[in-house]
Design a protein around this motif. Sequence first.
Motif, PDB file in Angstrom:
ATOM      1  N   SER A 271       8.058  -1.445  -0.833  1.00  0.00           N
ATOM      2  CA  SER A 271       7.085  -2.524  -0.654  1.00  0.00           C
ATOM      3  C   SER A 271       5.768  -2.049  -1.239  1.00  0.00           C
ATOM      4  CB  SER A 271       6.928  -2.868   0.831  1.00  0.00           C
ATOM      5  OG  SER A 271       6.171  -1.871   1.482  1.00  0.00           O
ATOM      6  N   ASP A 272       4.771  -2.897  -1.209  1.00  0.00           N
ATOM      7  CA  ASP A 272       3.464  -2.501  -1.731  1.00  0.00           C
ATOM      8  C   ASP A 272       2.810  -1.427  -0.870  1.00  0.00           C
ATOM      9  OD1 ASP A 272       3.221  -4.463   0.293  1.00  0.00           O
ATOM     10  OD2 ASP A 272       1.198  -4.965  -0.363  1.00  0.00           O
ATOM     11  N   LEU A 273       3.286  -1.234   0.350  1.00  0.00           N
ATOM     12  CA  LEU A 273       2.703  -0.232   1.251  1.00  0.00           C
ATOM     13  C   LEU A 273       3.574   0.999   1.448  1.00  0.00           C
ATOM     14  CD1 LEU A 273       1.370  -2.664   3.997  1.00  0.00           C
ATOM     15  CD2 LEU A 273       0.041  -1.506   2.212  1.00  0.00           C
ATOM     16  N   GLY A 274       4.834   0.921   1.069  1.00  0.00           N
ATOM     17  CA  GLY A 274       5.740   2.040   1.284  1.00  0.00           C
ATOM     18  C   GLY A 274       7.179   1.601   1.176  1.00  0.00           C
ATOM     19  N   ILE A 275       7.868   1.603   2.310  1.00  0.00           N
ATOM     20  CA  ILE A 275       9.243   1.126   2.340  1.00  0.00           C
ATOM     21  C   ILE A 275       9.398   0.129   3.483  1.00  0.00           C
ATOM     22  CG2 ILE A 275      10.210   3.234   1.319  1.00  0.00           C
ATOM     23  CD1 ILE A 275      11.264   3.875   4.173  1.00  0.00           C
ATOM     24  N   ALA A 276      10.420  -0.706   3.367  1.00  0.00           N
ATOM     25  CA  ALA A 276      10.660  -1.713   4.401  1.00  0.00           C
ATOM     26  C   ALA A 276      12.128  -2.081   4.382  1.00  0.00           C
ATOM     27  CB  ALA A 276       9.791  -2.941   4.163  1.00  0.00           C
ATOM     28  N   GLY A 277      12.565  -2.648   5.482  1.00  0.00           N
ATOM     29  CA  GLY A 277      13.940  -3.103   5.591  1.00  0.00           C
ATOM     30  C   GLY A 277      14.066  -4.045   6.758  1.00  0.00           C
ATOM     31  N   PRO A 278      15.283  -4.458   7.047  1.00  0.00           N
ATOM     32  CA  PRO A 278      15.481  -5.363   8.175  1.00  0.00           C
ATOM     33  C   PRO A 278      14.928  -4.756   9.466  1.00  0.00           C
ATOM     34  CG  PRO A 278      17.472  -5.180   6.854  1.00  0.00           C
ATOM     35  CD  PRO A 278      16.524  -4.135   6.365  1.00  0.00           C
ATOM     36  N   GLY A 279      13.914  -5.379  10.020  1.00  0.00           N
ATOM     37  CA  GLY A 279      13.361  -4.942  11.297  1.00  0.00           C
ATOM     38  C   GLY A 279      12.283  -3.881  11.234  1.00  0.00           C
ATOM     39  N   TYR A 280      11.830  -3.476  10.046  1.00  0.00           N
ATOM     40  CA  TYR A 280      10.775  -2.456   9.992  1.00  0.00           C
ATOM     41  C   TYR A 280       9.980  -2.495   8.688  1.00  0.00           C
ATOM     42  CZ  TYR A 280      13.487   0.443   6.783  1.00  0.00           C
ATOM     43  OH  TYR A 280      14.160   0.902   5.694  1.00  0.00           O
ATOM     44  N   HIS A 281       8.763  -1.974   8.784  1.00  0.00           N
ATOM     45  CA  HIS A 281       7.892  -1.679   7.643  1.00  0.00           C
ATOM     46  C   HIS A 281       7.344  -0.277   7.877  1.00  0.00           C
ATOM     47  CE1 HIS A 281       7.521  -5.727   5.981  1.00  0.00           C
ATOM     48  NE2 HIS A 281       7.329  -6.183   7.211  1.00  0.00           N
ATOM     49  N   THR A 282       7.338   0.572   6.856  1.00  0.00           N
ATOM     50  CA  THR A 282       6.694   1.874   6.932  1.00  0.00           C
ATOM     51  C   THR A 282       5.664   1.960   5.821  1.00  0.00           C
ATOM     52  OG1 THR A 282       8.620   2.978   7.906  1.00  0.00           O
ATOM     53  CG2 THR A 282       7.003   4.385   6.810  1.00  0.00           C
ATOM     54  N   ALA A 283       4.408   2.159   6.213  1.00  0.00           N
ATOM     55  CA  ALA A 283       3.320   2.305   5.253  1.00  0.00           C
ATOM     56  C   ALA A 283       3.050   3.787   5.024  1.00  0.00           C
ATOM     57  CB  ALA A 283       2.067   1.620   5.768  1.00  0.00           C
ATOM     58  N   GLU A 284       2.915   4.141   3.777  1.00  0.00           N
ATOM     59  CA  GLU A 284       2.532   5.493   3.388  1.00  0.00           C
ATOM     60  C   GLU A 284       1.015   5.498   3.301  1.00  0.00           C
ATOM     61  OE1 GLU A 284       4.777   5.543  -0.215  1.00  0.00           O
ATOM     62  OE2 GLU A 284       6.675   5.879   0.845  1.00  0.00           O
ATOM     63  N   LEU A 285       0.356   5.839   4.411  1.00  0.00           N
ATOM     64  CA  LEU A 285      -1.093   5.762   4.476  1.00  0.00           C
ATOM     65  C   LEU A 285      -1.762   6.794   3.575  1.00  0.00           C
ATOM     66  CD1 LEU A 285      -1.616   5.259   8.317  1.00  0.00           C
ATOM     67  CD2 LEU A 285      -1.565   3.503   6.518  1.00  0.00           C
ATOM     68  N   ALA A 286      -1.191   7.978   3.522  1.00  0.00           N
ATOM     69  CA  ALA A 286      -1.738   9.046   2.681  1.00  0.00           C
ATOM     70  C   ALA A 286      -0.587   9.945   2.249  1.00  0.00           C
ATOM     71  CB  ALA A 286      -2.779   9.853   3.446  1.00  0.00           C
ATOM     72  N   THR A 287      -0.668  10.426   1.016  1.00  0.00           N
ATOM     73  CA  THR A 287       0.348  11.321   0.470  1.00  0.00           C
ATOM     74  C   THR A 287      -0.363  12.476  -0.222  1.00  0.00           C
ATOM     75  OG1 THR A 287       1.888   9.485   0.105  1.00  0.00           O
ATOM     76  CG2 THR A 287       2.318  11.510  -1.111  1.00  0.00           C
TER      77      THR A 287
END
Length: 146
Positions: free
Chosen positions: A25-41
């Motif tokens: 996704s534009d913020l990290g990864i996502a799937g059914p039932g979740y979004h994970t944002a990569e705030l800092a790498t």
Amino acid sequence: MGIETYLVVTDLLCSREFPAEDGRSDLGIAGPGYHTAELATSRGTRVADASMREEVMERFHEEREALAGTLTEWWGEPSHMGLQTIRLRTATEEIPEPWARLSHLMGDVYVWEARQCGRWIVLGVADRDPTDEIQLLLTATETDPP
């Protein structure tokens, strides 16, 4: 990103619809039932010496604590959850996403039940793999912790 941007991302994760399939996704990864944002790498810690990696890890944990302070003001005290047991359970049972993936990336997380948006909010530092970059991750999921 700074704390203000992290809070904007938190609001986005609380309001976005979940995708039908796993993917980027534009913020990290996502799937059914979740979004994970990569705030800092981090950049370069894969090949850095141990002292540089430790310094970056420390900074990311400080950022986690700062964000956790604000999220605690929003939703109350979080649960501090170790993920080792979940990680071990993935070998013998089906652990739902995003919990299975998070357990392989992080040793522990803060977890809030954000009832007003109907989601669990998970905050942690992905630093388990010394051959990978370090990340500050924020996940919103409708799946209860296992």
